[in-house]
Design an enzyme around this catalytic site. Structure first.
Site: not given
Length: 350
Positions: A165-166, A192, A285, A288
């Site tokens: 993600s991030t 993401h 973050m 998930d």
């Protein structure tokens, strides 16, 4: 509690005003200044010393990418890009991620979005996350050194699945560019990102990698040496059909706020028969991937799981959830993950 000091950089006075109003609504944030372009940004950040910078992509005199390059080389700070959803905007945003930007904010309706307040909680959250991000790793150049396939190993059929993600676009660039073009496995990737940006990410990585990288398509067959990135806005599953692995995409409800969801991808892998899997969870973050990996670990044969180490993560959330749950077989720094993937695909001869 010390507030997060933010410098807003945008050539539009309206956008500077609305972003200031949105961020100042949160008691944890204080906008300490604004700048009209990249050159103005570089001058003001020296005086104001912000904790986070929001940086528009398209500006006159010095655009966001040029300013970001200066920031990351001379005085690295958490930067959140502000981008419009155009082909050019998406491409520039993906490039910004590779240069070290922590994340990006998507303008909901073009370069001057009168409806930015519809995503105000999203903007606040991204700035707060960025304030705690590890940007020291972004000072280091990405290594594009290929990890060769050893001669003394016999390769077995496998499937690699990566969730991030991030900070993920930069991490994916590090890992995927280090893999050899003859990798004996397909790679399914969940990053993401919203619609429109995953295609630009896949296209950029495809130009840099020896393996093929593409945005996944519904019902396409997986082939070795190819990475498939889940399209923004769609869950991606891997299914077995007549001895072949096939991608299925759907627009069912987000899982814990995510679509695509790493949990959904990993959960689908738990239904595969006779397929060895390697699962990788990198910077991001939240948590998930943890629930899906738990399911995957329960199936016959399990999975070999690799979590990115805290020291190289931009945000140590998703890998932390894997490590704390006892689901990680290996914890590796970003630069070592590609080698660990290759080793997981091998069995010694004899």
């Amino acid at each position: 509690m010390k507030k997060v000091n933010v410098l807003i950089v945008d050539d539009s006075a309206f956008m500077r005003r609305i972003l200031t109003d949105i961020l100042n609504k949160d008691y944890r944030i204080e906008v300490v200044g604004t700048a009209r372009n990249g050159k103005d940004c570089l001058q003001k950040m020296e005086m104001l010393k912000p904790d986070v910078i929001t940086l528009d992509v398209e500006m006159p005199i010095m655009d966001g990418l040029e300013a970001l390059d200066h920031i990351m080389k001379k005085n690295p700070k958490p930067v959140v890009m502000v981008s419009s959803l155009t082909k050019e905007g998406a491409e520039s945003t993906v490039k910004a991620m590779s240069l070290g930007a922590v994340d990006f904010i998507q303008k909901p309706s073009g370069s001057i979005s009168l409806d930015m307040e519809t995503v105000d909680s999203h903007i606040i959250k991204k700035v707060l996350v960025a304030s705690d991000a590890n940007v020291v790793t972004c000072e280091q150049p990405l290594l594009h050194k290929k990890v060769p396939l050893p001669d003394d190993y016999q390769l077995k059929g496998n499937l690699v699945a990566i969730g991030t993600s991030t900070g993920g676009p930069r991490a994916l660039q590090q890992v995927l560019t280090s893999l050899p073009g003859d990798l004996p496995a397909p790679i399914a990737v969940v990053q993401h990102m919203p619609k429109g940006f995953t295609k630009s990410l896949a296209d950029r990585l495809d130009k840099l990698c020896s393996i093929q990288v593409k945005e996944a398509e519904h019902l396409e067959k997986l082939i070795n040496g190819t990475a498939y990135i889940a399209p923004g806005g769609y869950h991606m599953h891997v299914r077995q059909k007549q001895n072949e692995l096939v991608i299925e995409l759907d627009e069912s409800d987000p899982v814990h706020g995510h679509r695509p969801s790493v949990n959904r991808l990993f959960s689908s892998l738990s239904q595969l028969k006779g397929i060895s899997t390697t699962s990788v969870v990198m910077t991001g973050m939240g948590a998930d991937g943890a629930e899906g990996l738990f399911e995957l670990k329960q199936r016959a044969g399990g999975t070999h799981s690799i979590a990115e180490a805290e020291t190289s993560c931009v945000v140590y959330g998703m890998p932390k959830a894997i490590v704390k749950s006892g689901l990680a077989d290996e914890v590796r720094e970003l630069r070592d993950i590609s080698r660990s993937i290759i080793e997981s695909l091998q069995i010694k001869r004899g």
